[in-house]
Structure formats: structure tokens, C-alpha cells
Motif scaffolding. Structure first.
Motif, PDB file in Angstrom:
ATOM      1  N   VAL A   9      52.058  56.397  94.621  1.00 32.97           N
ATOM      2  CA  VAL A   9      52.199  57.644  93.870  1.00 32.97           C
ATOM      3  C   VAL A   9      51.656  57.454  92.455  1.00 32.97           C
ATOM      4  CG1 VAL A   9      54.084  58.621  95.211  1.00 32.97           C
ATOM      5  CG2 VAL A   9      54.601  57.022  93.362  1.00 32.97           C
ATOM      6  N   THR A  10      50.725  56.510  92.330  1.00 29.69           N
ATOM      7  CA  THR A  10      49.990  56.351  91.080  1.00 29.69           C
ATOM      8  C   THR A  10      48.696  57.160  91.158  1.00 29.69           C
ATOM      9  OG1 THR A  10      49.137  54.276  92.009  1.00 29.69           O
ATOM     10  CG2 THR A  10      50.964  54.124  90.436  1.00 29.69           C
ATOM     11  N   VAL A  11      47.787  56.738  92.025  1.00 30.64           N
ATOM     12  CA  VAL A  11      46.548  57.473  92.281  1.00 30.64           C
ATOM     13  C   VAL A  11      46.531  57.856  93.751  1.00 30.64           C
ATOM     14  CG1 VAL A  11      44.026  57.388  92.274  1.00 30.64           C
ATOM     15  CG2 VAL A  11      45.316  56.261  90.451  1.00 30.64           C
ATOM     16  N   GLU A  12      46.252  59.110  94.045  1.00 32.84           N
ATOM     17  CA  GLU A  12      46.303  59.621  95.416  1.00 32.84           C
ATOM     18  C   GLU A  12      45.199  58.966  96.259  1.00 32.84           C
ATOM     19  OE1 GLU A  12      46.380  61.613  98.919  1.00 32.84           O
ATOM     20  OE2 GLU A  12      44.581  61.700  97.677  1.00 32.84           O
ATOM     21  N   PRO A  13      45.534  58.462  97.477  1.00 36.79           N
ATOM     22  CA  PRO A  13      44.577  57.671  98.264  1.00 36.79           C
ATOM     23  C   PRO A  13      43.266  58.394  98.581  1.00 36.79           C
ATOM     24  CG  PRO A  13      46.787  57.460  99.163  1.00 36.79           C
ATOM     25  CD  PRO A  13      46.861  58.510  98.111  1.00 36.79           C
ATOM     26  N   HIS A  14      43.335  59.641  99.056  1.00 36.42           N
ATOM     27  CA  HIS A  14      42.104  60.342  99.422  1.00 36.42           C
ATOM     28  C   HIS A  14      41.197  60.526  98.210  1.00 36.42           C
ATOM     29  CE1 HIS A  14      45.092  61.425 102.496  1.00 36.42           C
ATOM     30  NE2 HIS A  14      44.064  61.519 103.338  1.00 36.42           N
ATOM     31  N   GLN A  15      41.785  60.851  97.082  1.00 38.00           N
ATOM     32  CA  GLN A  15      40.988  61.040  95.880  1.00 38.00           C
ATOM     33  C   GLN A  15      40.364  59.726  95.419  1.00 38.00           C
ATOM     34  OE1 GLN A  15      42.671  63.446  92.766  1.00 38.00           O
ATOM     35  NE2 GLN A  15      43.931  64.620  94.185  1.00 38.00           N
ATOM     36  N   LEU A  16      41.095  58.633  95.569  1.00 35.74           N
ATOM     37  CA  LEU A  16      40.549  57.338  95.181  1.00 35.74           C
ATOM     38  C   LEU A  16      39.363  56.959  96.062  1.00 35.74           C
ATOM     39  CD1 LEU A  16      40.923  54.859  93.321  1.00 35.74           C
ATOM     40  CD2 LEU A  16      42.234  53.840  95.183  1.00 35.74           C
ATOM     41  N   PHE A  17      39.498  57.144  97.361  1.00 38.48           N
ATOM     42  CA  PHE A  17      38.395  56.831  98.266  1.00 38.48           C
ATOM     43  C   PHE A  17      37.180  57.716  97.974  1.00 38.48           C
ATOM     44  CE2 PHE A  17      41.671  55.312 101.608  1.00 38.48           C
ATOM     45  CZ  PHE A  17      41.595  54.011 101.143  1.00 38.48           C
ATOM     46  N   ALA A  18      37.428  58.994  97.672  1.00 32.38           N
ATOM     47  CA  ALA A  18      36.326  59.894  97.330  1.00 32.38           C
ATOM     48  C   ALA A  18      35.658  59.451  96.025  1.00 32.38           C
ATOM     49  CB  ALA A  18      36.839  61.332  97.220  1.00 32.38           C
ATOM     50  N   TYR A  19      36.466  58.983  95.077  1.00 35.01           N
ATOM     51  CA  TYR A  19      35.927  58.472  93.813  1.00 35.01           C
ATOM     52  C   TYR A  19      34.987  57.297  94.080  1.00 35.01           C
ATOM     53  CZ  TYR A  19      35.943  55.490  89.647  1.00 35.01           C
ATOM     54  OH  TYR A  19      35.578  54.666  88.616  1.00 35.01           O
ATOM     55  N   LEU A  20      35.400  56.374  94.940  1.00 34.88           N
ATOM     56  CA  LEU A  20      34.552  55.230  95.260  1.00 34.88           C
ATOM     57  C   LEU A  20      33.243  55.685  95.908  1.00 34.88           C
ATOM     58  CD1 LEU A  20      37.203  52.713  96.654  1.00 34.88           C
ATOM     59  CD2 LEU A  20      35.981  52.564  94.471  1.00 34.88           C
ATOM     60  N   ALA A  21      33.338  56.640  96.822  1.00 36.42           N
ATOM     61  CA  ALA A  21      32.125  57.153  97.457  1.00 36.42           C
ATOM     62  C   ALA A  21      31.195  57.777  96.420  1.00 36.42           C
ATOM     63  CB  ALA A  21      32.487  58.169  98.537  1.00 36.42           C
ATOM     64  N   GLY A  22      31.783  58.480  95.457  1.00 29.32           N
ATOM     65  CA  GLY A  22      30.987  59.087  94.407  1.00 29.32           C
ATOM     66  C   GLY A  22      30.301  58.057  93.528  1.00 29.32           C
ATOM     67  N   ARG A  23      30.867  56.863  93.434  1.00 21.84           N
ATOM     68  CA  ARG A  23      30.244  55.768  92.676  1.00 21.84           C
ATOM     69  C   ARG A  23      29.240  55.004  93.522  1.00 21.84           C
ATOM     70  NH1 ARG A  23      34.036  52.224  88.729  1.00 21.84           N
ATOM     71  NH2 ARG A  23      32.047  51.108  88.743  1.00 21.84           N
ATOM     72  N   GLY A  24      28.996  55.478  94.741  1.00 20.28           N
ATOM     73  CA  GLY A  24      28.047  54.814  95.622  1.00 20.28           C
ATOM     74  C   GLY A  24      28.645  53.709  96.460  1.00 20.28           C
ATOM     75  N   MET A  25      29.974  53.531  96.421  1.00 26.26           N
ATOM     76  CA  MET A  25      30.653  52.487  97.191  1.00 26.26           C
ATOM     77  C   MET A  25      31.218  53.105  98.457  1.00 26.26           C
ATOM     78  SD  MET A  25      32.520  50.543  94.035  1.00 26.26           S
ATOM     79  CE  MET A  25      31.521  49.860  92.713  1.00 26.26           C
ATOM     80  N   ARG A  26      30.347  53.353  99.399  1.00 27.77           N
ATOM     81  CA  ARG A  26      30.734  54.055 100.627  1.00 27.77           C
ATOM     82  C   ARG A  26      31.113  53.021 101.686  1.00 27.77           C
ATOM     83  NH1 ARG A  26      26.542  56.915  98.241  1.00 27.77           N
ATOM     84  NH2 ARG A  26      27.085  59.098  97.788  1.00 27.77           N
ATOM     85  N   VAL A  27      32.395  52.737 101.768  1.00 25.72           N
ATOM     86  CA  VAL A  27      32.904  51.747 102.709  1.00 25.72           C
ATOM     87  C   VAL A  27      33.834  52.440 103.708  1.00 25.72           C
ATOM     88  CG1 VAL A  27      32.735  49.864 101.042  1.00 25.72           C
ATOM     89  CG2 VAL A  27      34.857  51.168 101.208  1.00 25.72           C
ATOM     90  N   PRO A  28      33.989  51.870 104.904  1.00 21.36           N
ATOM     91  CA  PRO A  28      34.974  52.413 105.839  1.00 21.36           C
ATOM     92  C   PRO A  28      36.379  52.321 105.236  1.00 21.36           C
ATOM     93  CG  PRO A  28      33.499  50.864 106.943  1.00 21.36           C
ATOM     94  CD  PRO A  28      33.238  50.734 105.476  1.00 21.36           C
ATOM     95  N   VAL A  29      37.187  53.351 105.435  1.00 24.39           N
ATOM     96  CA  VAL A  29      38.519  53.379 104.825  1.00 24.39           C
ATOM     97  C   VAL A  29      39.568  53.797 105.848  1.00 24.39           C
ATOM     98  CG1 VAL A  29      37.627  53.853 102.518  1.00 24.39           C
ATOM     99  CG2 VAL A  29      38.246  55.767 104.012  1.00 24.39           C
ATOM    100  N   GLY A  30      40.809  53.474 105.509  1.00 23.86           N
ATOM    101  CA  GLY A  30      41.939  53.874 106.342  1.00 23.86           C
ATOM    102  C   GLY A  30      43.180  54.060 105.500  1.00 23.86           C
ATOM    103  N   THR A  31      44.042  54.975 105.905  1.00 20.84           N
ATOM    104  CA  THR A  31      45.332  55.169 105.239  1.00 20.84           C
ATOM    105  C   THR A  31      46.427  54.609 106.144  1.00 20.84           C
ATOM    106  OG1 THR A  31      45.550  57.417 106.163  1.00 20.84           O
ATOM    107  CG2 THR A  31      44.572  57.216 103.994  1.00 20.84           C
ATOM    108  N   SER A  32      47.332  53.832 105.528  1.00 25.45           N
ATOM    109  CA  SER A  32      48.310  53.123 106.366  1.00 25.45           C
ATOM    110  C   SER A  32      49.695  53.032 105.712  1.00 25.45           C
ATOM    111  CB  SER A  32      47.821  51.707 106.631  1.00 25.45           C
ATOM    112  OG  SER A  32      47.650  51.010 105.400  1.00 25.45           O
ATOM    113  N   VAL A  33      50.463  54.046 105.812  1.00 26.62           N
ATOM    114  CA  VAL A  33      50.135  55.391 106.280  1.00 26.62           C
ATOM    115  C   VAL A  33      50.480  56.364 105.168  1.00 26.62           C
ATOM    116  CG1 VAL A  33      50.549  54.869 108.715  1.00 26.62           C
ATOM    117  CG2 VAL A  33      52.440  55.718 107.330  1.00 26.62           C
TER     118      VAL A  33
END
Length: 315
Positions: free
Chosen positions: A31-55
Motif C-alpha cells: 500500500v505504498t505504490v500500487e502494483p499495476h501503476q508501478l509495472f506500467a511505470y516500468l513499461a513507460g521507462r522502456g523496461m518491458r518485462v513479464p510481470v505477475g501479481t501475487s496476489v
């Protein structure tokens, strides 16, 4: 992710490490940084890696938003996404919904079934007290979204076998995975005439080092779970007796049972391989205890060393 995702430079370093290793980056529900937004941020920086939420936890979002976020991540990252969900503790349900789910299994069934329909382009209409929905998502090409369930005990294992693509375990002893959860999933999948879900096991791990107390490490990252009734019940069913009033002895029991894996590199490899032998298709390395104890830089350094060692040994 072996630390709370606050410093984006550390997160970027982790994403680079994951990319070089050719694996998947997993994140639970901080509950610091929301997971989906963080993954989208990484993609926006060009770091497009496979991701998963658990859970991620169902009370936080309607299934419509959950499906929207999951397929958005698949589209933005360009990789299949494992979207894992769970009902969360009853106290969390009450805090956000006003009351706990009458039946967590029923609520979870409706949630995942709704998401499946939305991702398949269907109009989903539901108003049961658990889920309220009358909507469809517009078409959008994207890589696969695998729907996952956090699996703790036999009931959720059967539900995962019936409706999920992925079953995700946490604090699960290898023998309990092999002897209880996987047979329940397999039987339910066979009855539903569908493939058995892939099994993903999140495993707490820490290298043994001087002046590092493994019991305190395990307690730091697992302490809340050792006081939670549903985890105490699962561990008891798996033959690990945990007293919520004495979490330190519970932490020691996790180490003795190989649930919190610690030791030399060869001992770590052996412990992690035990999950593969038990039937896990994907093993998630969770160095959260190291991150909580020594910080993000140490956790990243240790994770890099561990990934390199596993590659060298062909694990």
C-alpha cells in the motif's frame, strides 16, 4: 520485489536484473505504490518485462477494473501477465466493504469468472451481493492474461483447479503442495474437463551470513502471517504447529520445515529444488526478509548472486 516499491531507482535496477535473467517480476499488494501503476511505470521507462501479481486483493477493485488493469499491463509490457487475486483477510474485507464475505470461495468464484468473461469480450451481468456488474470491455488486442488464485487450503485449490490458469502459493510447505494442494487441483480440473492450472510457489529465501539470525529474518517477513488464523490453520494441516502467541517459535518452525529457505548456496538450491520436485512449475524467489533487514541495495546484490548461482547450477 524484495523491498517496498518506494524508490523508483531501486525498482528500475530490479527490472533490469529480471530482464537480464529472463524471468518474471512479481509483486504482491503493497500500500505504498500500487502494483499495476508501478509495472506500467516500468513499461513507460522502456523496461518491458513479464510481470505477475501475487496476489492483489479483491476488495480493492471491481472485477471490471481488475480486468481492465490486467489487460492494460499485458498491452503495455508486450508480455503475458499473471493476474493473481485473493479475497484477503476478513478484517481487510470488513474495513473496505463494511462486512466480510459470507463465503470467500463463492466471492472468489464470481470475481474470477467475471474477469474471464470480460477478458473474453462478453457482457457480464451479475448482482449477487458479492459482485455487481453489468458491462463489457471494448475490444483490445493484447498478450495473454493468465488469471491466478492465491491458494492456501484445499477448498481454494479445488476452485483453482476448476476456474484458474495459475495457482499461487505462499508459505506453503513442499510436502503439503505435493500431497494436498496439487491432487485437489488435479481432481477438480479433471472434473471440469480443463487443464490443471500452472503452479507458482512464492518461496522466502535468504543466504546464511555472519551476524545474520535466520529466525529474526523469518520473523520480520512472516510474523503477521504467523498470527493470522488462516495461515496458522494451513500450517497446522501441513504438520507445522504454530502458536500465534509465540511467533518466534513459529518462525523457527518455518525454517526447520524448509518453508523459509536459508543456508549456503548449495542448501538454497536444494531447498528451492524441493518445490520443483513437489510440482511447482515456477518458483518465485522472495528476498523480502533481506530487504526488510538490510535494505534494497543488499537485497538486489544478494538476488543477483543467487540468480547467477542458480543459472550456473542449471536450476
Amino acid at each position: 520485489m524484495p523491498f517496498l516499491p518506494v524508490d523508483t531507482d531501486h525498482v528500475a535496477s530490479l527490472a533490469s536484473l529480471v530482464n537480464r535473467a529472463g524471468c518474471r517480476l512479481w509483486l504482491g499488494q503493497p500500500v505504498t505504490v500500487e502494483p499495476h501503476q508501478l509495472f506500467a511505470y516500468l513499461a513507460g521507462r522502456g523496461m518491458r518485462v513479464p510481470v505477475g501479481t501475487s496476489v492483489t486483493l479483491m476488495p480493492l477493485r471491481n472485477p471490471f477494473e481488475a480486468a481492465l488493469q490486467a489487460r492494460s499491463l499485458a498491452q503495455l509490457t508486450g508480455h503475458p501477465v499473471v493476474a493473481g487475486y485473493g479475497p484477503g483477510p476478513t478484517g481487510f474485507q470488513r474495513a473496505l466493504l463494511g462486512s466480510a464475505y459470507r463465503s470467500p470461495l463463492t466471492a472468489t468464484r464470481e470475481y474470477l469468472t467475471s474477469m474471464r468473461g470480460l477478458l473474453n469480450g462478453e457482457t457480464v451481468t451479475l448482482d449477487t451481493g458479492y459482485t455487481r456488474l453489468d458491462a463489457a470491455l471494448p475490444p483490445l488486442p493484447h498478450p495473454q492474461v493468465e488469471l491466478g488464485l492465491g491458494v492456501l487450503r484445499a477448498g481454494m485449490a479445488r476452485l483453482a483447479g476448476e476456474i484458474a490458469d495459475v495457482a499461487i502459493t505462499w508459505l506453503c510447505p513442499p510436502a503439503y503442495l505435493r500431497d494436498v494442494l496439487i491432487p485437489e487441483m488435479a481432481l477438480a480440473a479433471a472434473k471440469a474437463n480443463r487443464p490443471m492450472p500452472r503452479v507458482v510457489s512464492v518461496v522466502h529465501v535468504a543466504e546464511r551470513k555472519p551476524r545474520r539470525d535466520p529466525v529474526q529474518l523469518a520473523l520480520k517477513i512472516c510474523g503477521p502471517h504467523l498470527r493470522a488464523a488462516h495461515y496458522v490453520d494451513m500450517l497446522g494441516k501441513a504438520g507445522i504447529r504454530v502458536d500465534p502467541a509465540d511467533p518466534e517459535s513459529g518462525a523457527r518452525a518455518l525454517i526447520d520445515a524448509g518453508v523459509f529457505v536459508t543456508g549456503t548456496i548449495s542448501e538454497l538450491v536444494s531447498g528451492l529444488s524441493g518445490y520443483q520436485r513437489a510440482g511447482a512449475d515456477e518458483v518465485v524467489l522472495n528476498l523480502g526478509a533481506v530487504g526488510a533487514h538490510r535494505g534494497a541495495r543488499v537485497a538486489l546484490r544478494e538476488l543477483k548472486f543467487l540468480l547467477t548461482s542458480l543459472e550456473v547450477q542449471g536450476v
